[in-house]
Design a protein around this motif. Structure first.
Motif, PDB file in Angstrom:
ATOM      1  N   SER B  94       0.865  -1.219   0.024  1.00 28.89           N
ATOM      2  CA  SER B  94      -0.032  -0.072  -0.185  1.00 28.89           C
ATOM      3  C   SER B  94       0.843   1.155   0.020  1.00 28.89           C
ATOM      4  N   VAL B  95       0.315   2.175  -0.542  1.00 31.91           N
ATOM      5  CA  VAL B  95       0.875   3.547  -0.193  1.00 31.91           C
ATOM      6  C   VAL B  95       0.826   3.816   1.246  1.00 31.91           C
ATOM      7  N   GLY B  97      -0.022   5.907   4.746  1.00 34.71           N
ATOM      8  CA  GLY B  97      -1.109   6.731   4.980  1.00 34.71           C
ATOM      9  C   GLY B  97      -2.232   6.085   5.504  1.00 34.71           C
ATOM     10  N   LEU B  98      -3.385   6.665   6.220  1.00 33.59           N
ATOM     11  CA  LEU B  98      -4.115   6.224   6.854  1.00 33.59           C
ATOM     12  C   LEU B  98      -5.294   5.626   6.036  1.00 33.59           C
ATOM     13  N   ASN B  99      -5.656   6.413   5.280  1.00 34.17           N
ATOM     14  CA  ASN B  99      -6.930   6.277   4.019  1.00 34.17           C
ATOM     15  C   ASN B  99      -6.573   5.362   2.741  1.00 34.17           C
ATOM     16  N   THR B 100      -5.491   4.458   2.963  1.00 30.92           N
ATOM     17  CA  THR B 100      -5.067   3.661   1.608  1.00 30.92           C
ATOM     18  C   THR B 100      -5.447   2.425   1.822  1.00 30.92           C
ATOM     19  N   GLU B 101      -5.867   1.877   0.714  1.00 29.36           N
ATOM     20  CA  GLU B 101      -6.125   0.338   0.791  1.00 29.36           C
ATOM     21  C   GLU B 101      -5.004  -0.396   0.476  1.00 29.36           C
TER      22      GLU B 101
END
Lengths: 114, 113
Positions: B94-95, B97-101
């Motif tokens: 994943s990339v 960051g918190l919002n990355t799947e």
């Protein structure tokens, strides 16, 4: 500590029935993201949706809908008019701030019979 | 499309062998993960890496080690395979960051005999 509970181990429905998959999470963080993944028989997990902790708006995408309720720490997934191709294992997952990893529930195996 | 490729779909190894599971991603993702999937237990995190040569233990690191010498490659090593390590192993990336799947590979079904 973070935890995700999917109490339904297996669900079996007949095609065209509606079905809801439950997901309950635990975290002390106020900022977090919730995810749903689908794992078809081929094995590769496919991302379906993400929802952040500040957005309680329900979401609909075709036959899929998601109901996020912070009051009950739940993020349930409903498939309307189920189809045989919906047969898969579905996972709910949680990601919290200041953490790189994603924690998964045990998964729910959905079987849709023709 | 993001591609996460695991080197083997099926593996059969003997008890005591050293086993290498390889994973490669082609999207320059910072984070890479190894999970183990067992019936009734879901996906359990073994190790993850947030940068080259960096690693963090997950929930069940015992009996495993990892290596990330290049950004695109993350290897899981079973130092001395045991029968209780028979499982499905899933790699993901994943990339940051918190919002990355996370994007997953197709899985490696390992059987230790």
């Amino acid at each position: 500590a973070q935890k995700v509970t999917q109490a339904q181990t297996e669900i079996s429905v007949v095609e065209k029935e509606d079905v809801t998959l439950d997901c309950v999470y635990e975290t002390r963080d106020t900022t977090y993201y919730l995810f749903w993944y689908k794992q078809p028989p081929s094995g590769e997990l496919v991302f379906l949706i993400r929802r952040n902790s500040f957005d309680e708006q329900n979401e609909i995408s075709g036959r899929y809908s998601w109901n996020f309720q912070k009051s009950t720490s739940s993020f349930n997934f409903t498939i309307t008019a189920s189809q045989v191709v919906d047969s898969a294992v579905y996972f709910c997952a949680l990601k919290v701030s200041n953490n790189n990893d994603m924690r998964f529930g045990a998964g729910t195996r959905l079987t849709v019979k023709p | 499309d993001v591609k996460v490729t695991q080197s083997s779909r099926y593996l059969v190894k003997r008890t005591g062998e050293k086993v290498f599971l390889e994973c490669v991603q082609d999207m320059d993702h910072e984070n890479m993960f190894w999970y183990r999937q067992d019936p009734g237990l879901g996906l359990r995190l073994i190790y993850f890496s947030y940068d080259v040569k960096m690693k963090e233990k997950g929930d069940i690191p015992e009996g495993y080690s990892v290596s990330r010498e290049k950004k695109e490659r993350f290897s899981l090593i079973l130092e001395s395979a045991s029968t209780n390590q028979t499982s499905m192993y899933l790699c993901a990336s994943s990339v940051g960051g918190l919002n990355t799947e996370a994007f997953f590979g197709q899985g490696t079904r390992l059987t230790v005999v």
